[in-house]
Write an enzyme that holds these catalytic residues in place. Structure first.
Site, PDB file in Angstrom:
ATOM      1  N   TYR A  29      52.115   2.624  60.751  1.00 16.35           N
ATOM      2  CA  TYR A  29      52.719   2.294  59.459  1.00 16.35           C
ATOM      3  C   TYR A  29      51.646   2.182  58.379  1.00 16.35           C
ATOM      4  O   TYR A  29      51.773   2.764  57.294  1.00 16.35           O
ATOM      5  CB  TYR A  29      53.497   0.990  59.590  1.00 16.35           C
ATOM      6  CG  TYR A  29      54.077   0.473  58.293  1.00 16.35           C
ATOM      7  CD1 TYR A  29      55.231   1.032  57.758  1.00 16.35           C
ATOM      8  CD2 TYR A  29      53.480  -0.587  57.615  1.00 16.35           C
ATOM      9  CE1 TYR A  29      55.772   0.549  56.569  1.00 16.35           C
ATOM     10  CE2 TYR A  29      54.017  -1.079  56.432  1.00 16.35           C
ATOM     11  CZ  TYR A  29      55.158  -0.508  55.913  1.00 16.35           C
ATOM     12  OH  TYR A  29      55.691  -0.983  54.740  1.00 16.35           O
ATOM     13  N   SER A  64      52.454  -0.566  50.719  1.00 14.86           N
ATOM     14  CA  SER A  64      52.434  -1.849  51.431  1.00 14.86           C
ATOM     15  C   SER A  64      51.039  -2.443  51.366  1.00 14.86           C
ATOM     16  O   SER A  64      50.036  -1.727  51.296  1.00 14.86           O
ATOM     17  CB  SER A  64      52.816  -1.637  52.900  1.00 14.86           C
ATOM     18  OG  SER A  64      52.582  -2.805  53.657  1.00 14.86           O
TER      19      SER A  64
END
Length: 267
Positions: free
Chosen positions: A172, A159
């Protein structure tokens, strides 16, 4: 044993596909588009999913409707021992369809979010996001590595949150940073076998994961689109095409790299 065979509701179809793949989290969103993209290139795809049987069946049916080959494999990657079970199911499914359990492509796509900053995050939050986003890819790779042929491809989905500060998704972002460290180390170890290991790092992609929030807050969608140089939200196909390239022969001289698919956001 494969999910198809467990259900016992259809005859296993053999295939002459030249290459085989596993896509974790392959029944929805980015993973589903990766499955479809690889299948269109003639790859037999094992579609891993966690819980949603209907979504997995729909994805497999979509592949077959386009003339491709796929089968579903269920495993909850948050549970201990799931990587072993996944590898066994994949080996069985491939052998039933091709006569061999050989694997050419592994895409570690499955992942979960963790929406919390330093004041809100809990030990349980961090344990769960690392279990699915880090521990699972490590051990899925470990268990599938004996099946992976020399010259194979591993693509890990990370990401942009690993490069740009996102305090509200702290756990995350940390998990994706760990995944990228894993990718680089693995690339160095597997190079002798001609296996490439790369990371694809999407920005905000319009999937079910984000769609409800964007509909509830349309101003966020406008802002996210404006951040890209193309003035639109990313689509699952934008990521899937990058993965398909890294999984191809054309990417044979690329390993240990991170390919961002953000449409130029955060330049």
């Amino acid at each position: 044993m494969s999910d198809d065979r467990q259900r016992g509701r259809e005859t296993v179809e053999t295939t002459s596909a030249a290459r085989t793949a596993v896509v974790t989290g392959g029944s929805k969103g980015i993973g589903r588009e990766i499955v479809l993209r690889l299948a269109r290139a003639g790859v037999l795809v094992a579609v891993h999913y966690g819980r949603d049987d209907a979504a997995a069946r729909e994805t497999v049916d979509a592949v077959r409707a386009e003339g491709g080959s796929a089968f579903a494999v269920r495993a909850d990657l948050s549970e201990n021992g799931s990587a072993d079970a996944l590898a066994t199911a994949v080996a069985d499914g491939l052998a039933a369809r091709t006569g061999s359990s050989g694997l050419d492509i592994l895409v570690n796509n499955a992942g979960i979010g963790c929406r919390a900053d330093i004041t809100d995050i809990t030990p349980e939050d961090l344990d769960r996001v690392f279990a699915v986003n880090v521990k699972a890819p490590v051990f899925v790779t470990q268990w599938l590595l004996p099946l992976l042929r020399d010259g194979g491809r591993i693509v890990n989905i990370s990401s942009v949150a690993n490069r740009i500060a996102h305090p509200h998704v702290l756990g995350y972002a940390m998990s994706k940073g760990a995944l990228e460290a894993f990718s680089r180390s693995l690339a160095a170890q597997l190079g002798a076998r001609g296996i490439t290991v790369n990371t694809v790092a999407p920005g905000l992609i319009e999937t079910d994961f984000h769609r409800a929030r964007l509909r509830a807050h349309p101003e966020d969608a406008v802002e996210a689109a404006a951040m890209t140089v193309f003035g639109r939200l990313g689509q699952p196909g934008d990521v899937a095409d990058a993965v398909a390239f890294l999984a191809s022969e054309q990417a044979r001289w690329i390993t240990g790299e991170r390919l961002e698919t953000t449409g130029g956001a955060y330049l």
